[in-house]
Scaffold this motif. Structure first.
Motif, PDB file in Angstrom:
ATOM      1  N   PHE A 247       1.158  -1.286  -0.463  1.00 44.99           N
ATOM      2  CA  PHE A 247      -0.300   0.025  -0.173  1.00 44.99           C
ATOM      3  C   PHE A 247       1.147   1.241  -0.781  1.00 44.99           C
ATOM      4  O   PHE A 247       0.913   2.368  -0.595  1.00 44.99           O
ATOM      5  N   SER A 248       1.922   1.342   0.683  1.00 46.09           N
ATOM      6  CA  SER A 248       2.809   2.347   0.784  1.00 46.09           C
ATOM      7  C   SER A 248       3.287   2.609  -0.342  1.00 46.09           C
ATOM      8  O   SER A 248       3.758   3.360  -1.363  1.00 46.09           O
ATOM      9  N   MET A 249       4.036   1.877  -1.345  1.00 46.84           N
ATOM     10  CA  MET A 249       4.422   1.028  -2.829  1.00 46.84           C
ATOM     11  C   MET A 249       3.119   1.730  -3.611  1.00 46.84           C
ATOM     12  O   MET A 249       3.540   2.709  -4.105  1.00 46.84           O
ATOM     13  N   LEU A 250       2.263   1.723  -3.383  1.00 49.27           N
ATOM     14  CA  LEU A 250       1.495   2.227  -4.265  1.00 49.27           C
ATOM     15  C   LEU A 250       0.625   4.204  -4.124  1.00 49.27           C
ATOM     16  O   LEU A 250       1.023   4.737  -5.039  1.00 49.27           O
ATOM     17  N   TYR A 251       0.971   4.296  -3.671  1.00 48.43           N
ATOM     18  CA  TYR A 251       0.880   5.480  -2.610  1.00 48.43           C
ATOM     19  C   TYR A 251       2.059   6.178  -3.191  1.00 48.43           C
ATOM     20  O   TYR A 251       1.582   7.430  -3.912  1.00 48.43           O
ATOM     21  N   ASN A 252       2.729   5.277  -2.859  1.00 45.83           N
ATOM     22  CA  ASN A 252       3.903   7.171  -3.206  1.00 45.83           C
ATOM     23  C   ASN A 252       4.106   6.827  -4.395  1.00 45.83           C
ATOM     24  O   ASN A 252       4.551   7.633  -5.153  1.00 45.83           O
ATOM     25  N   LEU A 253       3.775   6.110  -5.406  1.00 41.88           N
ATOM     26  CA  LEU A 253       4.424   6.095  -6.418  1.00 41.88           C
ATOM     27  C   LEU A 253       3.074   6.813  -7.406  1.00 41.88           C
ATOM     28  O   LEU A 253       2.813   7.529  -8.164  1.00 41.88           O
ATOM     29  N   THR A 254       1.934   6.727  -6.823  1.00 38.58           N
ATOM     30  CA  THR A 254       0.808   7.218  -7.057  1.00 38.58           C
ATOM     31  C   THR A 254       1.031   9.114  -6.850  1.00 38.58           C
ATOM     32  O   THR A 254       1.181   9.890  -7.581  1.00 38.58           O
ATOM     33  N   LEU A 255       1.346   8.964  -5.551  1.00 37.68           N
ATOM     34  CA  LEU A 255       1.909  10.692  -5.139  1.00 37.68           C
ATOM     35  C   LEU A 255       2.740  11.472  -6.265  1.00 37.68           C
ATOM     36  O   LEU A 255       2.808  12.720  -6.640  1.00 37.68           O
TER      37      LEU A 255
ATOM     38  N   ALA B 276       3.184  15.527 -12.583  1.00 38.64           N
ATOM     39  CA  ALA B 276       1.695  15.927 -13.667  1.00 38.64           C
ATOM     40  C   ALA B 276       1.055  17.313 -13.446  1.00 38.64           C
ATOM     41  O   ALA B 276       0.999  18.093 -14.382  1.00 38.64           O
ATOM     42  N   MET B 277       0.830  17.408 -11.927  1.00 38.37           N
ATOM     43  CA  MET B 277       1.129  19.363 -10.553  1.00 38.37           C
ATOM     44  C   MET B 277       2.236  19.982 -10.478  1.00 38.37           C
ATOM     45  O   MET B 277       1.444  18.926  -9.245  1.00 38.37           O
TER      46      MET B 277
ATOM     47  N   GLN C 169       2.296  22.647  -9.098  1.00 39.67           N
ATOM     48  CA  GLN C 169       2.024  23.630  -8.517  1.00 39.67           C
ATOM     49  C   GLN C 169       1.093  23.453  -7.170  1.00 39.67           C
ATOM     50  O   GLN C 169       1.187  23.877  -6.513  1.00 39.67           O
ATOM     51  N   LEU C 170       1.234  22.055  -7.282  1.00 40.36           N
ATOM     52  CA  LEU C 170      -0.142  21.139  -6.357  1.00 40.36           C
ATOM     53  C   LEU C 170       0.924  20.291  -4.966  1.00 40.36           C
ATOM     54  O   LEU C 170       1.730  20.021  -5.339  1.00 40.36           O
ATOM     55  N   MET C 171       0.570  21.060  -3.616  1.00 41.23           N
ATOM     56  CA  MET C 171       1.331  20.400  -2.428  1.00 41.23           C
ATOM     57  C   MET C 171       1.096  19.244  -1.915  1.00 41.23           C
ATOM     58  O   MET C 171      -0.077  19.378  -1.309  1.00 41.23           O
ATOM     59  N   VAL C 172       1.995  18.651  -2.611  1.00 43.20           N
ATOM     60  CA  VAL C 172       0.989  16.837  -2.827  1.00 43.20           C
ATOM     61  C   VAL C 172       0.952  16.202  -1.816  1.00 43.20           C
ATOM     62  O   VAL C 172       0.223  15.412  -1.288  1.00 43.20           O
ATOM     63  N   ALA C 173       1.820  17.505  -0.438  1.00 41.11           N
ATOM     64  CA  ALA C 173       1.919  16.385   1.073  1.00 41.11           C
ATOM     65  C   ALA C 173       1.290  17.101   1.533  1.00 41.11           C
ATOM     66  O   ALA C 173       0.391  15.832   2.519  1.00 41.11           O
TER      67      ALA C 173
END
Length: 258
Positions: free
Chosen positions: A195-203, A209-210, A212-216
């Motif tokens: 789950f953590s690996m998929l989350y970090n890849l998605t993030l 892609a964006m 300017q977005l504060m993904v954190a």
């Protein structure tokens, strides 16, 4: 009459010595067992538990009336029984360590390692504490006391009374159990790592892609909520797998898991 009294006295001394040696092995094992040997359990309660196990095991184990109560042999037997009991107890304690390790890996993977970090006397991960408490409760509900009694009786077939285990065999068995415990911990925590690996890849993909977005700020609540929801889903499966492996070990403690 005198001969009969001497025989009864000799039998009584032999039986008391027999019970004492069994108590030494069981007390050493109880000090490391889950549920019975936890630090929160008072010493007097542990002593009572060891005596109760001795009462159940002593009549079943064969009585050796040829044991002579001399000091040298008694000291040797006490040391040997202590080592045998500690080895068995440590083998069972490794299952608790496997749960703690799995909880640490899960907590680090889902950024929940500091949740309730100071609630206990020892620094433990929140997930590890949940796993350990659930595992101890499940083990007690599934007859841990009966399995420990069976383990104690069966252990005399492999570790005879008054005999030290072979150093080479004990070291190989211990190394095998430790490596198996770590391997088992990684298996139990695998859903959280994936789950953590998929989350970090998605993030990472969203960040590329964006930019300017504060993904954190977006990702932190997601990983926290996702980790708690995943714990809700997989905790019953993790604990059932753990309880099954514990039962297999108690039934055959000298078999190393692959």
């Amino acid at each position: 009459m005198t001969d009969t009294s001497a025989q009864i006295l000799g039998f009584g001394q032999g039986f008391l010595l027999h019970c004492f040696y069994i108590f030494v092995r069981i007390s050493a094992m109880v000090s490391l067992l889950p549920a019975f040997g936890e630090q929160s359990v008072p010493v007097r309660v542990k002593l009572g538990i060891a005596i109760a196990f001795t009462i159940f095991c002593a009549p079943i184990l064969p009585l050796n009336l040829e044991i002579e109560p001399n000091f040298g042999q008694a000291v040797w037997t006490i040391l040997a029984e202590s080592v045998n009991g500690l080895a068995l107890g440590l083998g069972v304690r490794l299952f608790i360590m496997a749960l703690q390790t799995a909880g640490s890996i899960a907590g680090q993977s889902t950024s929940l390692s500091q949740l309730l970090g100071g609630a206990t006397s020892e620094p433990t991960m929140a997930f590890g504490q949940v796993f350990v408490i659930g595992g101890i409760a499940l083990a007690a509900m599934t007859g841990l006391h009966v399995k420990v009694t069976q383990l104690t009786i069966m252990s005399y077939d492999f570790l005879p009374s008054g005999t030290f285990p072979a150093a080479g065999d004990l070291s190989r068995w211990g190394i095998g159990q430790i490596s198996s415990a770590f391997s088992f911990a990684f298996q139990l925590s695998a859903p959280f790592v994936l789950f953590s690996m998929l989350y970090n890849l998605t993030l990472g993909a969203i960040s590329r892609a964006m930019p300017q977005l504060m993904v954190a700020f977006v990702g932190a609540p997601v990983i926290t909520a996702g980790g708690l929801f995943l714990l809700f889903l997989v905790a019953p499966l993790v604990l059932s797998l753990w309880a099954g492996e514990l039962s297999h070990f108690l039934a055959n403690p000298f078999f190393t898991r692959n």
